[in-house]
Design a protein around this motif. Structure first.
Motif, PDB file in Angstrom:
ATOM      1  N   ARG A 157      -2.481 -35.976  20.809  1.00 50.74           N
ATOM      2  CA  ARG A 157      -1.232 -36.122  21.557  1.00 50.74           C
ATOM      3  C   ARG A 157      -1.456 -35.903  23.053  1.00 50.74           C
ATOM      4  O   ARG A 157      -0.915 -36.638  23.889  1.00 50.74           O
ATOM      5  CB  ARG A 157      -0.161 -35.156  21.040  1.00 50.74           C
ATOM      6  CG  ARG A 157       1.171 -35.338  21.757  1.00 50.74           C
ATOM      7  CD  ARG A 157       2.295 -34.507  21.188  1.00 50.74           C
ATOM      8  NE  ARG A 157       2.129 -33.083  21.449  1.00 50.74           N
ATOM      9  CZ  ARG A 157       3.036 -32.159  21.152  1.00 50.74           C
ATOM     10  NH1 ARG A 157       4.164 -32.513  20.571  1.00 50.74           N
ATOM     11  NH2 ARG A 157       2.808 -30.891  21.405  1.00 50.74           N
ATOM     12  N   ALA A 158      -2.274 -34.897  23.398  1.00 51.84           N
ATOM     13  CA  ALA A 158      -2.578 -34.660  24.810  1.00 51.84           C
ATOM     14  C   ALA A 158      -3.261 -35.876  25.427  1.00 51.84           C
ATOM     15  O   ALA A 158      -2.993 -36.242  26.585  1.00 51.84           O
ATOM     16  CB  ALA A 158      -3.462 -33.422  24.952  1.00 51.84           C
ATOM     17  N   ALA A 161      -7.421 -29.943  25.361  1.00 52.11           N
ATOM     18  CA  ALA A 161      -6.514 -28.863  25.001  1.00 52.11           C
ATOM     19  C   ALA A 161      -5.156 -29.137  25.635  1.00 52.11           C
ATOM     20  O   ALA A 161      -5.080 -29.671  26.748  1.00 52.11           O
ATOM     21  CB  ALA A 161      -7.068 -27.525  25.494  1.00 52.11           C
ATOM     22  N   PRO A 162      -4.064 -28.798  24.932  1.00 50.32           N
ATOM     23  CA  PRO A 162      -2.743 -29.000  25.526  1.00 50.32           C
ATOM     24  C   PRO A 162      -2.628 -28.268  26.867  1.00 50.32           C
ATOM     25  O   PRO A 162      -3.131 -27.165  27.032  1.00 50.32           O
ATOM     26  CB  PRO A 162      -1.797 -28.394  24.484  1.00 50.32           C
ATOM     27  CG  PRO A 162      -2.549 -28.492  23.197  1.00 50.32           C
ATOM     28  CD  PRO A 162      -3.989 -28.282  23.568  1.00 50.32           C
ATOM     29  N   GLY A 200      -6.463 -19.144  23.637  1.00 50.27           N
ATOM     30  CA  GLY A 200      -6.511 -17.725  23.962  1.00 50.27           C
ATOM     31  C   GLY A 200      -7.183 -17.477  25.304  1.00 50.27           C
ATOM     32  O   GLY A 200      -6.723 -16.659  26.114  1.00 50.27           O
ATOM     33  N   GLN A 201      -8.272 -18.192  25.548  1.00 46.86           N
ATOM     34  CA  GLN A 201      -8.981 -18.062  26.819  1.00 46.86           C
ATOM     35  C   GLN A 201      -8.089 -18.503  27.984  1.00 46.86           C
ATOM     36  O   GLN A 201      -8.053 -17.860  29.031  1.00 46.86           O
ATOM     37  CB  GLN A 201     -10.250 -18.901  26.773  1.00 46.86           C
ATOM     38  CG  GLN A 201     -11.145 -18.753  27.996  1.00 46.86           C
ATOM     39  CD  GLN A 201     -12.328 -19.704  27.932  1.00 46.86           C
ATOM     40  OE1 GLN A 201     -12.188 -20.866  27.532  1.00 46.86           O
ATOM     41  NE2 GLN A 201     -13.499 -19.219  28.295  1.00 46.86           N
ATOM     42  N   ALA A 202      -7.358 -19.615  27.803  1.00 48.64           N
ATOM     43  CA  ALA A 202      -6.470 -20.110  28.861  1.00 48.64           C
ATOM     44  C   ALA A 202      -5.369 -19.099  29.190  1.00 48.64           C
ATOM     45  O   ALA A 202      -4.921 -19.014  30.334  1.00 48.64           O
ATOM     46  CB  ALA A 202      -5.855 -21.439  28.437  1.00 48.64           C
ATOM     47  N   LEU A 203      -4.949 -18.322  28.183  1.00 51.34           N
ATOM     48  CA  LEU A 203      -3.924 -17.306  28.395  1.00 51.34           C
ATOM     49  C   LEU A 203      -4.490 -16.018  28.984  1.00 51.34           C
ATOM     50  O   LEU A 203      -3.748 -15.078  29.265  1.00 51.34           O
ATOM     51  CB  LEU A 203      -3.211 -17.005  27.077  1.00 51.34           C
ATOM     52  CG  LEU A 203      -2.311 -18.122  26.535  1.00 51.34           C
ATOM     53  CD1 LEU A 203      -1.938 -17.866  25.089  1.00 51.34           C
ATOM     54  CD2 LEU A 203      -1.064 -18.261  27.407  1.00 51.34           C
ATOM     55  N   GLY A 204      -5.820 -15.954  29.127  1.00 54.90           N
ATOM     56  CA  GLY A 204      -6.451 -14.781  29.694  1.00 54.90           C
ATOM     57  C   GLY A 204      -6.681 -13.655  28.713  1.00 54.90           C
ATOM     58  O   GLY A 204      -6.901 -12.501  29.117  1.00 54.90           O
ATOM     59  N   LEU A 205      -6.652 -13.958  27.402  1.00 49.51           N
ATOM     60  CA  LEU A 205      -6.811 -12.922  26.383  1.00 49.51           C
ATOM     61  C   LEU A 205      -8.277 -12.724  26.021  1.00 49.51           C
ATOM     62  O   LEU A 205      -9.010 -13.705  25.847  1.00 49.51           O
ATOM     63  CB  LEU A 205      -6.046 -13.311  25.111  1.00 49.51           C
ATOM     64  CG  LEU A 205      -4.515 -13.303  25.197  1.00 49.51           C
ATOM     65  CD1 LEU A 205      -3.920 -13.949  23.953  1.00 49.51           C
ATOM     66  CD2 LEU A 205      -4.007 -11.877  25.359  1.00 49.51           C
ATOM     67  N   PHE A 217      -9.913 -31.024  31.912  1.00 52.78           N
ATOM     68  CA  PHE A 217      -8.970 -32.010  31.383  1.00 52.78           C
ATOM     69  C   PHE A 217      -9.139 -33.348  32.090  1.00 52.78           C
ATOM     70  O   PHE A 217      -9.368 -34.381  31.444  1.00 52.78           O
ATOM     71  CB  PHE A 217      -7.545 -31.486  31.545  1.00 52.78           C
ATOM     72  CG  PHE A 217      -6.517 -32.274  30.790  1.00 52.78           C
ATOM     73  CD1 PHE A 217      -6.098 -31.878  29.534  1.00 52.78           C
ATOM     74  CD2 PHE A 217      -5.948 -33.421  31.334  1.00 52.78           C
ATOM     75  CE1 PHE A 217      -5.142 -32.601  28.826  1.00 52.78           C
ATOM     76  CE2 PHE A 217      -5.004 -34.154  30.642  1.00 52.78           C
ATOM     77  CZ  PHE A 217      -4.606 -33.733  29.378  1.00 52.78           C
ATOM     78  N   ASP A 218      -9.049 -33.336  33.415  1.00 50.48           N
ATOM     79  CA  ASP A 218      -9.133 -34.599  34.165  1.00 50.48           C
ATOM     80  C   ASP A 218     -10.507 -35.246  34.005  1.00 50.48           C
ATOM     81  O   ASP A 218     -10.611 -36.476  33.901  1.00 50.48           O
ATOM     82  CB  ASP A 218      -8.823 -34.361  35.640  1.00 50.48           C
ATOM     83  CG  ASP A 218      -7.351 -34.032  35.875  1.00 50.48           C
ATOM     84  OD1 ASP A 218      -6.534 -34.360  35.001  1.00 50.48           O
ATOM     85  OD2 ASP A 218      -7.041 -33.439  36.917  1.00 50.48           O
ATOM     86  N   GLN A 219     -11.562 -34.417  33.992  1.00 47.87           N
ATOM     87  CA  GLN A 219     -12.910 -34.971  33.807  1.00 47.87           C
ATOM     88  C   GLN A 219     -13.032 -35.671  32.453  1.00 47.87           C
ATOM     89  O   GLN A 219     -13.625 -36.749  32.351  1.00 47.87           O
ATOM     90  CB  GLN A 219     -13.940 -33.850  33.892  1.00 47.87           C
ATOM     91  CG  GLN A 219     -14.070 -33.193  35.252  1.00 47.87           C
ATOM     92  CD  GLN A 219     -15.084 -32.062  35.222  1.00 47.87           C
ATOM     93  OE1 GLN A 219     -16.109 -32.132  34.541  1.00 47.87           O
ATOM     94  NE2 GLN A 219     -14.787 -30.999  35.949  1.00 47.87           N
ATOM     95  N   THR A 220     -12.462 -35.034  31.415  1.00 47.52           N
ATOM     96  CA  THR A 220     -12.550 -35.618  30.076  1.00 47.52           C
ATOM     97  C   THR A 220     -11.767 -36.922  29.992  1.00 47.52           C
ATOM     98  O   THR A 220     -12.226 -37.909  29.399  1.00 47.52           O
ATOM     99  CB  THR A 220     -12.033 -34.620  29.031  1.00 47.52           C
ATOM    100  OG1 THR A 220     -12.827 -33.424  29.091  1.00 47.52           O
ATOM    101  CG2 THR A 220     -12.121 -35.196  27.623  1.00 47.52           C
ATOM    102  N   VAL A 221     -10.590 -36.956  30.594  1.00 43.44           N
ATOM    103  CA  VAL A 221      -9.788 -38.189  30.592  1.00 43.44           C
ATOM    104  C   VAL A 221     -10.536 -39.310  31.312  1.00 43.44           C
ATOM    105  O   VAL A 221     -10.569 -40.459  30.842  1.00 43.44           O
ATOM    106  CB  VAL A 221      -8.408 -37.939  31.226  1.00 43.44           C
ATOM    107  CG1 VAL A 221      -7.647 -39.262  31.380  1.00 43.44           C
ATOM    108  CG2 VAL A 221      -7.596 -36.972  30.380  1.00 43.44           C
TER     109      VAL A 221
END
Length: 465
Positions: free
Chosen positions: A32-33, A238-239, A340-345, A404-408
């Motif tokens: 979806r992303a 990742a979303p 989890g990593q994106a949220l800083g956990l 994200f942008d690199q992958t797209v």
């Protein structure tokens, strides 16, 4: 086909086995992303999705979905099948489904097909598209290509299976998951397992590019029986929208360590392992779970069931000190770890190749032996007792750079390359092959109806749809 700066605008079909909000696994969310990113870049996108919904006669459900960032929309068409247990590995080829998929692609004038999964659809999508002049890419998100059940988790032992694909052994293993097929002798089931593998191999032969989420997954697939191919590593998308936030205060005194685990779609995600560890720690850890397979709440264990991915940042499961992953499967990348990593956990992760490729022990992460209840319990107990360690890990969480942008951009280049290469020459089927495949499915359905439910490994009463 229009031209834009930096590349082509392409009409792209994405084929995937499920679609949010009905299905919110890593493959569905990353697809979806991708769809949203592609329309934001000006491409036309058609999503062809499987669904858990049953329809008699088979039907298609058409929807429009909007990318919330750009405001641009794309088509989502869900193919509802009429045959029972269409997830079963012996139903990997569904002629009606692939025929409808190609008709949809022709209707939308699709130029490139990107297959993200075959289950609930059909293992002849790539070849059928090629015969219609549409070239394809394939992403191997999991072990569907080397495991009849997809996850490489032994269904009775709840342990990772690292045996190479072998038709008889694998069909006997898969028979532990209902419905069993007692009307087929073991030799016939083995033959069907080999035929399924041959179908996937033929799909890969007809694909212009084959993508995998990590180098570890590529090596695992090739070791476990995937036919030799050149595999291109492209991490899943990742979303977007998850950002680091202020950590919770470190627990003091008898306050418990809050541990969150989400994405719990089925037992292979390690729900029982997490609960067993929490019970043993007797209140030193408070476990928060979210997902369809989270089960019931109990002392020290709080469950929330299914959740909307867009609500994850404010969900109780992420208002914790540490995020834990307990998957028993051979994960290919690890979406929950990325979230989890994106949220800083800080993260507690099973030691498996795909995660070890991306994370280092002590750098915001503590590893434990995959599937080992004692080791997981020991790691959580250490975090609950050594409060300073929790602070150190928190300071060492480093969200991944903006991939994200690199992958797209990488995927757009691969779509352009696939379009330039064009569809390969795939021989037409004999006139009787599709009819035989459909008759095999019909015979399967009739045998299932005639068999006692107990012989199928099913409960006495059929659940209501």
């Amino acid at each position: 086909m229009a031209v834009k700066r930096g590349g082509l605008l392409v009409r792209i079909a994405l084929a995937v086995h499920g679609w949010p909000p009905e299905q919110v696994g890593g493959t569905e969310l990353s697809t979806r992303a991708l769809a949203r990113a592609l329309v934001a870049h000006g491409h036309e996108v058609l999503v062809i999705a499987g669904t858990l919904k049953f329809s008699h006669p088979p039907s298609v459900r058409r929807e429009r979905e909007q990318d919330p960032a750009s405001g641009k929309s794309f088509s989502v068409v869900k193919i509802e099948r009429s045959d029972p247990y269409f997830d079963h590995w012996q139903k990997h080829r569904a002629p009606h489904t692939s025929r409808v998929a190609v008709e949809l692609m022709e209707e939308h004038k699709i130029e490139v097909l990107h297959v993200h999964h075959w289950v609930r659809l059909s293992t002849d999508l790539v070849r059928r598209a090629a015969r219609a002049g549409i070239p394809s890419l394939v992403s191997l998100h999991d072990h569907y290509a080397t495991c009849l059940l997809g996850w490489r988790v032994h269904p009775t032992e709840e342990a990772v299976c690292k045996r190479k694909f072998e038709p008889l052994a694998c069909s006997l293993c898969a028979a532990a998951v209902p419905p069993r097929t007692p009307w087929l002798p073991p030799e016939e089931q083995a033959m069907r397992a080999a035929t399924r593998m041959q179908a996937i191999a033929a799909e890969l032969d007809a694909a212009r590019c084959i993508l995998v989420p990590s180098m570890a997954h590529a090596e695992s697939l090739l070791f476990l029986g995937l036919p030799q191919h050149h595999l291109i590593v492209v991490p899943p998308l990742a979303p977007v929208g998850l950002t680091p936030r202020d950590p919770l205060p470190v627990p003091v005194g008898k306050e418990p360590l809050l541990v969150g685990a989400w994405g719990l779609s089925d037992d292979a995600k390690g729900v029982s392992l997490l609960k067993a560890a929490a019970r043993r720690l007797k209140g030193r850890v408070h476990l928060v779970l979210a997902g369809r397979a989270a089960g019931e709440s109990e002392p020290w264990i709080e469950t929330h069931g299914a959740y909307a991915p867009e609500d994850l940042a404010e969900h109780p499961v992420t208002r914790v000190h540490v995020a834990a992953v307990a998957s028993l499967a051979l994960e290919s990348h690890g979406l929950v770890a990325s979230e989890g990593q994106a949220l800083g956990l800080p993260l507690v992760l099973p030691l498996m190749d795909a995660l070890a490729e991306r994370f280092s022990d002590g750098e915001g992460v503590l590893f434990y032996e995959q599937g080992d209840e004692d080791d997981l319990t020991a790691v959580l107990d250490r975090l609950a007792r050594e409060r300073g360690l929790l602070e150190i890990l928190g300071r060492r969480v480093h969200p991944e750079g903006d991939l994200f942008d690199q992958t797209v951009e990488h995927l757009q280049a691969l779509y352009g390359r696939t379009l330039r290469d064009g569809a390969p020459d795939v021989p037409s089927e004999e006139w009787f092959e599709e009819r035989m495949a459909q008759e095999t499915m019909d015979a399967w359905d009739e045998a299932l109806k005639a068999a006692p439910r107990s012989s199928l490994g099913l409960p006495d009463e059929e659940p209501k749809r």
